[in-house]
Design a protein around this motif. Structure first.
Motif, mmCIF file in Angstrom:
data_model
loop_
_atom_site.group_PDB
_atom_site.id
_atom_site.type_symbol
_atom_site.label_atom_id
_atom_site.label_comp_id
_atom_site.label_asym_id
_atom_site.label_seq_id
_atom_site.Cartn_x
_atom_site.Cartn_y
_atom_site.Cartn_z
ATOM 1 N N VAL A 1 16.999 4.062 -13.545
ATOM 2 C CA VAL A 1 16.796 5.436 -14.000
ATOM 3 C C VAL A 1 16.059 6.252 -12.948
ATOM 4 C CG1 VAL A 1 16.759 4.813 -16.445
ATOM 5 C CG2 VAL A 1 14.629 4.822 -15.143
ATOM 6 N N ILE A 2 16.169 7.571 -13.083
ATOM 7 C CA ILE A 2 15.390 8.520 -12.307
ATOM 8 C C ILE A 2 14.507 9.266 -13.291
ATOM 9 C CG2 ILE A 2 15.450 10.538 -10.798
ATOM 10 C CD1 ILE A 2 18.158 9.619 -9.803
ATOM 11 N N VAL A 3 13.193 9.100 -13.129
ATOM 12 C CA VAL A 3 12.247 9.656 -14.103
ATOM 13 C C VAL A 3 11.442 10.790 -13.476
ATOM 14 C CG1 VAL A 3 12.076 7.454 -15.302
ATOM 15 C CG2 VAL A 3 10.442 7.990 -13.503
ATOM 16 N N PRO A 4 11.071 11.798 -14.283
ATOM 17 C CA PRO A 4 10.206 12.876 -13.782
ATOM 18 C C PRO A 4 8.838 12.330 -13.399
ATOM 19 C CG PRO A 4 11.262 13.465 -15.869
ATOM 20 C CD PRO A 4 11.505 12.007 -15.659
ATOM 21 N N VAL A 5 8.209 12.941 -12.412
ATOM 22 C CA VAL A 5 6.912 12.461 -11.935
ATOM 23 C C VAL A 5 5.847 12.560 -13.022
ATOM 24 C CG1 VAL A 5 5.092 12.836 -10.229
ATOM 25 C CG2 VAL A 5 7.476 13.078 -9.574
ATOM 26 N N ALA A 6 5.908 13.613 -13.838
ATOM 27 C CA ALA A 6 4.866 13.849 -14.842
ATOM 28 C C ALA A 6 4.983 12.928 -16.045
ATOM 29 C CB ALA A 6 4.929 15.302 -15.299
ATOM 30 N N LEU A 7 6.010 12.117 -16.126
ATOM 31 C CA LEU A 7 6.235 11.272 -17.296
ATOM 32 C C LEU A 7 5.190 10.159 -17.367
ATOM 33 C CD1 LEU A 7 8.134 10.520 -19.696
ATOM 34 C CD2 LEU A 7 9.270 8.968 -18.103
ATOM 35 N N VAL B 1 0.823 -1.208 0.000
ATOM 36 C CA VAL B 1 0.000 0.000 0.000
ATOM 37 C C VAL B 1 0.856 1.258 0.000
ATOM 38 C CG1 VAL B 1 -1.762 1.302 1.241
ATOM 39 C CG2 VAL B 1 -1.891 -1.185 1.151
ATOM 40 N N MET B 2 1.857 1.303 0.870
ATOM 41 C CA MET B 2 2.671 2.507 0.979
ATOM 42 C C MET B 2 3.582 2.703 -0.226
ATOM 43 S SD MET B 2 1.625 3.758 3.802
ATOM 44 C CE MET B 2 2.818 5.001 4.246
ATOM 45 N N HIS B 3 3.762 1.648 -1.032
ATOM 46 C CA HIS B 3 4.590 1.774 -2.226
ATOM 47 C C HIS B 3 3.891 2.595 -3.299
ATOM 48 C CE1 HIS B 3 6.522 0.511 -6.041
ATOM 49 N NE2 HIS B 3 7.606 0.452 -5.300
ATOM 50 N N ARG B 4 2.572 2.631 -3.269
ATOM 51 C CA ARG B 4 1.812 3.366 -4.278
ATOM 52 C C ARG B 4 1.869 4.852 -3.978
ATOM 53 N NH1 ARG B 4 -0.971 -0.351 -7.159
ATOM 54 N NH2 ARG B 4 -1.253 -2.389 -6.184
ATOM 55 N N LYS B 5 1.799 5.642 -5.042
ATOM 56 C CA LYS B 5 1.908 7.096 -4.913
ATOM 57 C C LYS B 5 0.507 7.692 -4.756
ATOM 58 C CE LYS B 5 6.276 6.554 -5.992
ATOM 59 N NZ LYS B 5 6.357 5.160 -6.340
ATOM 60 N N PHE B 6 0.124 8.032 -3.520
ATOM 61 C CA PHE B 6 -1.194 8.602 -3.285
ATOM 62 C C PHE B 6 -1.197 10.123 -3.413
ATOM 63 C CE2 PHE B 6 -1.448 4.574 -0.972
ATOM 64 C CZ PHE B 6 -2.605 4.069 -1.527
ATOM 65 N N PHE B 7 -0.073 10.733 -3.232
ATOM 66 C CA PHE B 7 -0.005 12.180 -3.249
ATOM 67 C C PHE B 7 0.956 12.634 -4.347
ATOM 68 C CE2 PHE B 7 -0.692 10.708 1.087
ATOM 69 C CZ PHE B 7 -1.905 11.311 1.363
ATOM 70 N N VAL B 8 0.629 13.780 -4.922
ATOM 71 C CA VAL B 8 1.510 14.347 -5.945
ATOM 72 C C VAL B 8 2.778 14.849 -5.275
ATOM 73 C CG1 VAL B 8 1.760 16.144 -7.693
ATOM 74 C CG2 VAL B 8 -0.455 15.028 -7.359
ATOM 75 N N THR B 9 3.902 14.451 -5.785
ATOM 76 C CA THR B 9 5.162 14.856 -5.205
ATOM 77 C C THR B 9 6.064 15.414 -6.289
ATOM 78 O OG1 THR B 9 7.169 14.100 -4.114
ATOM 79 C CG2 THR B 9 5.986 12.472 -5.414
ATOM 80 N N LYS B 10 6.894 16.346 -5.943
ATOM 81 C CA LYS B 10 7.814 16.945 -6.890
ATOM 82 C C LYS B 10 9.107 16.155 -7.000
ATOM 83 C CE LYS B 10 6.053 21.646 -6.204
ATOM 84 N NZ LYS B 10 6.419 23.047 -5.827
ATOM 85 N N GLU B 11 9.246 15.156 -6.154
ATOM 86 C CA GLU B 11 10.469 14.354 -6.171
ATOM 87 C C GLU B 11 10.438 13.365 -7.337
ATOM 88 O OE1 GLU B 11 13.161 14.586 -4.268
ATOM 89 O OE2 GLU B 11 12.290 16.329 -3.284
ATOM 90 N N PRO B 12 11.517 13.218 -8.084
ATOM 91 C CA PRO B 12 11.566 12.225 -9.153
ATOM 92 C C PRO B 12 11.546 10.818 -8.575
ATOM 93 C CG PRO B 12 13.725 13.178 -8.790
ATOM 94 C CD PRO B 12 12.768 13.965 -7.936
ATOM 95 N N MET B 13 11.139 9.859 -9.399
ATOM 96 C CA MET B 13 11.017 8.472 -8.955
ATOM 97 C C MET B 13 12.136 7.629 -9.546
ATOM 98 S SD MET B 13 6.906 7.889 -9.290
ATOM 99 C CE MET B 13 6.901 8.400 -11.000
ATOM 100 N N ARG B 14 12.610 6.696 -8.760
ATOM 101 C CA ARG B 14 13.657 5.773 -9.221
ATOM 102 C C ARG B 14 12.985 4.491 -9.695
ATOM 103 N NH1 ARG B 14 18.945 5.709 -8.546
ATOM 104 N NH2 ARG B 14 18.769 7.484 -7.141
ATOM 105 N N GLU B 15 13.331 4.079 -10.909
ATOM 106 C CA GLU B 15 12.717 2.895 -11.498
ATOM 107 C C GLU B 15 13.789 2.006 -12.121
ATOM 108 O OE1 GLU B 15 9.690 2.235 -11.072
ATOM 109 O OE2 GLU B 15 8.725 4.159 -10.634
ATOM 110 N N HIS B 16 13.397 0.757 -12.390
ATOM 111 C CA HIS B 16 14.262 -0.175 -13.116
ATOM 112 C C HIS B 16 13.551 -0.566 -14.418
ATOM 113 C CE1 HIS B 16 16.329 -0.571 -9.261
ATOM 114 N NE2 HIS B 16 17.323 -1.126 -9.917
#
Length: 222
Positions: free
Chosen positions: A194-200, A134-149
């Motif tokens: 990678v580090i991706v922008p939130v709006a992507l 549950v906490m892994h999901r993004k419930f709130f808009v954040t300005k921080e970029p996300m790290r993905e594989h």
């Protein structure tokens, strides 16, 4: 060995089995996120903690005076060293903290079930899963970029690699780590952190990557 003794040790074995199952449940969630420690690691940590807890409680019953907590207390510090081996620092970023904390908590599940506190162990398993999922999901808009594989399979050659780099750069995606492995079937497996922008829009990104014929498959770790 009396029948009562065999029956009691059978109950203790069931505790170890229950701890192993709880460890598998927690590890399954980590495996689905392509983490370093998966089902086997969590299962072994849980059943090992349960076994040591049982030994701590019942293994010294022939001694007149002993501290049952001494052996069990070493589980916490011992698993701490195991968790430390999962934490990585790459390009000024830290990964593996959640998995390391999960292993440490899984050892607590094993200790609880090993001590006969089944409800505590099962409830803790459910709570860990809730926190992880549950906490892994993004419930709130954040300005921080996300790290993905991102995981690619491309045809052998440099064309696919250059195209991936071009698209990632176009979308302002920062590559922090990349691994490539050449396979016998004339393909290359590529893992890109990678580090991706939130709006992507990640679905559009994946679709655009697949437009190139040399890219055979692409998926994210989510």
């Amino acid at each position: 060995m009396s029948f009562e003794s065999v029956q009691f040790e059978g109950i203790l074995c069931l505790r170890i089995l229950a701890a192993c199952i709880c460890g598998c449940v927690v590890g399954y969630e980590r495996t689905n996120r392509y983490k370093e420690a998966g089902i086997r690691t969590h299962a072994i940590v849980a059943l090992g903690a349960a076994m040591i807890m049982i030994i701590s409680k019942y293994g010294f019953s022939d001694v007149n005076s002993y501290d049952a907590a001494r052996v069990a207390a070493q589980i916490v510090s011992g698993v701490g060293f195991l968790g430390a081996g999962i934490i990585f620092v790459r390009n000024q970023s830290i990964s593996g903290l959640t998995t390391a904390a999960g292993i440490w908590a899984t050892s607590g599940i094993g200790m609880a079930i090993g001590a006969g506190l089944y409800i505590i162990g099962v409830v803790s398993t459910v709570l860990i899963l809730l926190v992880q999922v549950v906490m892994h999901r993004k419930f709130f808009v954040t300005k921080e970029p996300m790290r993905e594989h991102l995981y690619f399979v491309v045809a052998d050659g440099e064309e696919g690699i250059h195209y991936i780099q071009k698209i990632l750069k176009k979308h302002q995606i920062q590559v922090t780590n990349i691994k490539m492995e050449r396979k016998k079937e004339k393909t290359i497996q590529i893992e890109v952190e990678v580090i991706v922008p939130v709006a992507l829009n990640q679905m559009q990104l994946l679709e655009q990557l697949l437009k190139q014929d040399v890219i055979l498959s692409v998926r994210s770790a989510k």
